[in-house]
Design a protein around this motif. Structure first.
Motif, PDB file in Angstrom:
ATOM      1  N   ILE A 113       0.778   8.876 -25.939  1.00 30.03           N
ATOM      2  CA  ILE A 113       0.376   8.603 -24.554  1.00 30.03           C
ATOM      3  C   ILE A 113       0.718   9.799 -23.676  1.00 30.03           C
ATOM      4  O   ILE A 113       1.870  10.233 -23.618  1.00 30.03           O
ATOM      5  N   GLY A 114      -0.300  10.328 -23.010  1.00 28.97           N
ATOM      6  CA  GLY A 114      -0.092  11.499 -22.167  1.00 28.97           C
ATOM      7  C   GLY A 114      -0.126  11.195 -20.686  1.00 28.97           C
ATOM      8  O   GLY A 114       0.402  11.957 -19.875  1.00 28.97           O
ATOM      9  N   VAL A 115      -0.756  10.050 -20.312  1.00 32.53           N
ATOM     10  CA  VAL A 115      -0.920   9.714 -18.892  1.00 32.53           C
ATOM     11  C   VAL A 115      -0.689   8.216 -18.694  1.00 32.53           C
ATOM     12  O   VAL A 115      -1.142   7.394 -19.503  1.00 32.53           O
ATOM     13  N   VAL A 116       0.001   7.879 -17.619  1.00 35.57           N
ATOM     14  CA  VAL A 116       0.191   6.485 -17.206  1.00 35.57           C
ATOM     15  C   VAL A 116      -0.291   6.365 -15.767  1.00 35.57           C
ATOM     16  O   VAL A 116      -0.028   7.250 -14.944  1.00 35.57           O
ATOM     17  N   THR A 117      -0.992   5.289 -15.453  1.00 38.26           N
ATOM     18  CA  THR A 117      -1.451   5.074 -14.084  1.00 38.26           C
ATOM     19  C   THR A 117      -1.198   3.624 -13.676  1.00 38.26           C
ATOM     20  O   THR A 117      -0.788   2.806 -14.507  1.00 38.26           O
ATOM     21  N   CYS A 118      -1.428   3.291 -12.407  1.00 41.01           N
ATOM     22  CA  CYS A 118      -1.069   1.973 -11.875  1.00 41.01           C
ATOM     23  C   CYS A 118      -2.173   1.372 -11.019  1.00 41.01           C
ATOM     24  O   CYS A 118      -2.892   2.085 -10.315  1.00 41.01           O
ATOM     25  N   LEU A 119      -2.246   0.049 -11.053  1.00 42.85           N
ATOM     26  CA  LEU A 119      -3.036  -0.691 -10.078  1.00 42.85           C
ATOM     27  C   LEU A 119      -2.305  -0.676  -8.735  1.00 42.85           C
ATOM     28  O   LEU A 119      -1.125  -0.313  -8.675  1.00 42.85           O
ATOM     29  N   TYR A 120      -2.993  -1.064  -7.677  1.00 41.59           N
ATOM     30  CA  TYR A 120      -2.348  -1.088  -6.365  1.00 41.59           C
ATOM     31  C   TYR A 120      -2.922  -2.203  -5.509  1.00 41.59           C
ATOM     32  O   TYR A 120      -4.023  -2.681  -5.728  1.00 41.59           O
ATOM     33  N   ARG A 121      -2.131  -2.614  -4.539  1.00 43.44           N
ATOM     34  CA  ARG A 121      -2.584  -3.552  -3.510  1.00 43.44           C
ATOM     35  C   ARG A 121      -2.448  -2.846  -2.173  1.00 43.44           C
ATOM     36  O   ARG A 121      -1.553  -2.031  -1.960  1.00 43.44           O
ATOM     37  N   SER A 122      -3.342  -3.147  -1.242  1.00 42.47           N
ATOM     38  CA  SER A 122      -3.378  -2.442   0.039  1.00 42.47           C
ATOM     39  C   SER A 122      -2.933  -3.331   1.190  1.00 42.47           C
ATOM     40  O   SER A 122      -3.255  -4.521   1.229  1.00 42.47           O
ATOM     41  N   THR A 123      -2.204  -2.744   2.112  1.00 39.76           N
ATOM     42  CA  THR A 123      -1.942  -3.409   3.385  1.00 39.76           C
ATOM     43  C   THR A 123      -3.103  -3.084   4.323  1.00 39.76           C
ATOM     44  O   THR A 123      -3.875  -2.155   4.057  1.00 39.76           O
ATOM     45  N   ALA A 124      -3.231  -3.793   5.405  1.00 34.90           N
ATOM     46  CA  ALA A 124      -4.387  -3.571   6.278  1.00 34.90           C
ATOM     47  C   ALA A 124      -4.048  -3.867   7.726  1.00 34.90           C
ATOM     48  O   ALA A 124      -3.212  -4.726   8.019  1.00 34.90           O
ATOM     49  N   GLN A 125      -4.723  -3.145   8.622  1.00 37.00           N
ATOM     50  CA  GLN A 125      -4.583  -3.356  10.060  1.00 37.00           C
ATOM     51  C   GLN A 125      -5.978  -3.343  10.675  1.00 37.00           C
ATOM     52  O   GLN A 125      -6.632  -2.319  10.696  1.00 37.00           O
ATOM     53  N   GLY A 126      -6.440  -4.481  11.141  1.00 38.22           N
ATOM     54  CA  GLY A 126      -7.772  -4.563  11.738  1.00 38.22           C
ATOM     55  C   GLY A 126      -8.813  -5.009  10.729  1.00 38.22           C
ATOM     56  O   GLY A 126      -8.635  -4.876   9.513  1.00 38.22           O
ATOM     57  N   ILE A 127      -9.918  -5.518  11.217  1.00 36.27           N
ATOM     58  CA  ILE A 127     -10.948  -6.119  10.369  1.00 36.27           C
ATOM     59  C   ILE A 127     -11.533  -5.125   9.376  1.00 36.27           C
ATOM     60  O   ILE A 127     -11.854  -5.485   8.239  1.00 36.27           O
ATOM     61  N   ALA A 128     -11.659  -3.855   9.784  1.00 37.78           N
ATOM     62  CA  ALA A 128     -12.271  -2.860   8.894  1.00 37.78           C
ATOM     63  C   ALA A 128     -11.446  -2.673   7.636  1.00 37.78           C
ATOM     64  O   ALA A 128     -11.968  -2.716   6.514  1.00 37.78           O
TER      65      ALA A 128
END
Length: 383
Positions: free
Chosen positions: A156-171
């Motif tokens: 294994i040469g690379v590890v990556t991650c999922l993410y969740r986002s915070t948000a401000q405003g409808i957009a």
């Protein structure tokens, strides 16, 4: 009625995608290997910076509070007047016992200035394992010890991650919902079908030897989707890329609806030129849109209402399992009812992604060319 069979097929294909998405999410949850307390090789964290946002200090500080025995952090900026330097200086004062370095250098190796930033910093890296994460990422103290675990396998040469986002405003709320309930679903489906052959900017753990085999940062210096390439190119040289079970937090700043849409269209165009057939194939995943068109083309027949109901039900089930159960995404939990609207916005962005090859990134205009490479249009603005 001539479009009815096509819309019916698209609804059925979306149902299959949603069902398989639920299956991949369950498989991901079940695959949570324990942490080996004896495996903690020294690592260097590379943090490319350009400007500051409201949460920049807290984001960066989270990387300074790791429950990990030995690690170095290199913050890198291009300009000596960049406001992020003041933030880094505060961190150095706050964590005097931590190995923190600041690299200020404006040397450019390609159109992607973030990659030039990383190339300027990597020469100061003391350790053989690099952890790259964008400045809008926030983590907890268990982050390093978790994301490093897959590297116990030398293949294994690379590890990556999922993410969740915070948000401000409808957009940004709509953007965060699309990310959590659709984009991350496509990643899990891809993982199950063919394995991970890309990386995400949320986290890229890469060995120096792996980076050297692909030609260093210079190999991705002209790509917009540098994170994608830092995962894809190692797979072409025989290294494996894996998805960690750690979920990072992505801090979305406040954006107007227009800014948010422009940002998403930029990445849509990038995906289109990087993976043209995969981008076209997304048409089979727009169940909400296919369902609406099915109702229209069938004049609201009983069959169409049944199909649409099942399609929307499966869409919400997948959104709940991935957005709520896997990602524990607070935006999805709070604004679950906005998923159909988010789907409509996502479809519009997907359509817009087929047109145009110019983008604006951090105030500089570029042209997207073959395979997602960048060509600067207003190079003089950099000086």
């Amino acid at each position: 009625m001539t479009l009815f069979p096509l819309m019916l097929i698209l609804c059925l294909s979306a149902m299959l995608f949603y069902t398989y998405g639920v299956y991949t999410a369950i498989a991901f949850l079940r695959n949570s290997p324990p942490i080996n307390p004896e495996f903690h090789p020294p690592v260097t964290i590379l943090k490319p910076l350009c400007g500051v946002d409201k949460g920049t200090y807290t984001n960066l500080a989270s990387f300074c509070q790791q429950d990990y025995p030995q690690y170095q952090i290199i913050f890198c900026v291009r300009s000596s007047t960049d406001p992020s330097i003041e933030v880094v200086e505060k961190l150095i004062q706050k964590f005097p016992n931590l190995d923190i370095n600041l690299v200020v250098k404006d040397h450019i190796i390609g159109a992607n200035l973030k990659i030039s930033n990383l190339a300027n910093a990597v020469t100061s890296a003391k350790h053989d394992i690099l952890v790259i994460a964008d400045s809008d990422i926030r983590v907890c103290s268990e982050y390093l010890k978790t994301v490093i675990q897959p590297l116990q396998d030398e293949k294994i040469g690379v590890v990556t991650c999922l993410y969740r986002s915070t948000a401000q405003g409808i957009a940004t709320i709509l953007e965060a919902i699309c990310t959590a309930t659709d984009f991350q679903a496509s990643i899990l489906v891809s993982k199950q079908l063919e394995g991970i052959k890309f990386a995400l900017g949320s986290t890229i753990v890469i060995r120096k030897t792996t980076l050297a085999k692909i030609g260093g940062f210079a190999a991705v210096a002209d790509y917009l989707a540098d994170d994608y390439q830092l995962g894809y190119l190692p797979t072409q040289t025989g290294d494996k890329v894996v998805l960690s079970n750690y979920i990072v937090e992505h801090r979305l700043g406040h954006s107007s609806l227009l800014d948010s849409i422009n940002r998403q269209i930029r990445w849509a165009r990038c995906i289109r030129v990087s993976r043209p057939w995969g981008y076209r194939g997304l048409v089979f995943t727009f169940g909400t849109i296919s369902g609406l068109l099915l109702l229209i083309t069938s004049s609201g027949s009983t069959l169409s209402w049944l199909v649409v109901s099942i399609t929307l039900f499966m869409r919400l089930i997948m959104a709940g399992v991935i957005g709520v159960k896997v990602l524990n995404d607070e935006v999805t939990k709070k604004f679950f009812w906005l998923i159909p609207l988010a789907d409509i916005v996502r479809f519009i962005i997907w359509c817009c992604g087929f047109f145009g090859n110019t983008i604006e990134w951090r105030g500089t205009k570029f042209k997207l060319v073959k395979d997602g490479k960048l060509e600067m249009i207003d190079y003089e603005r950099l000086f």
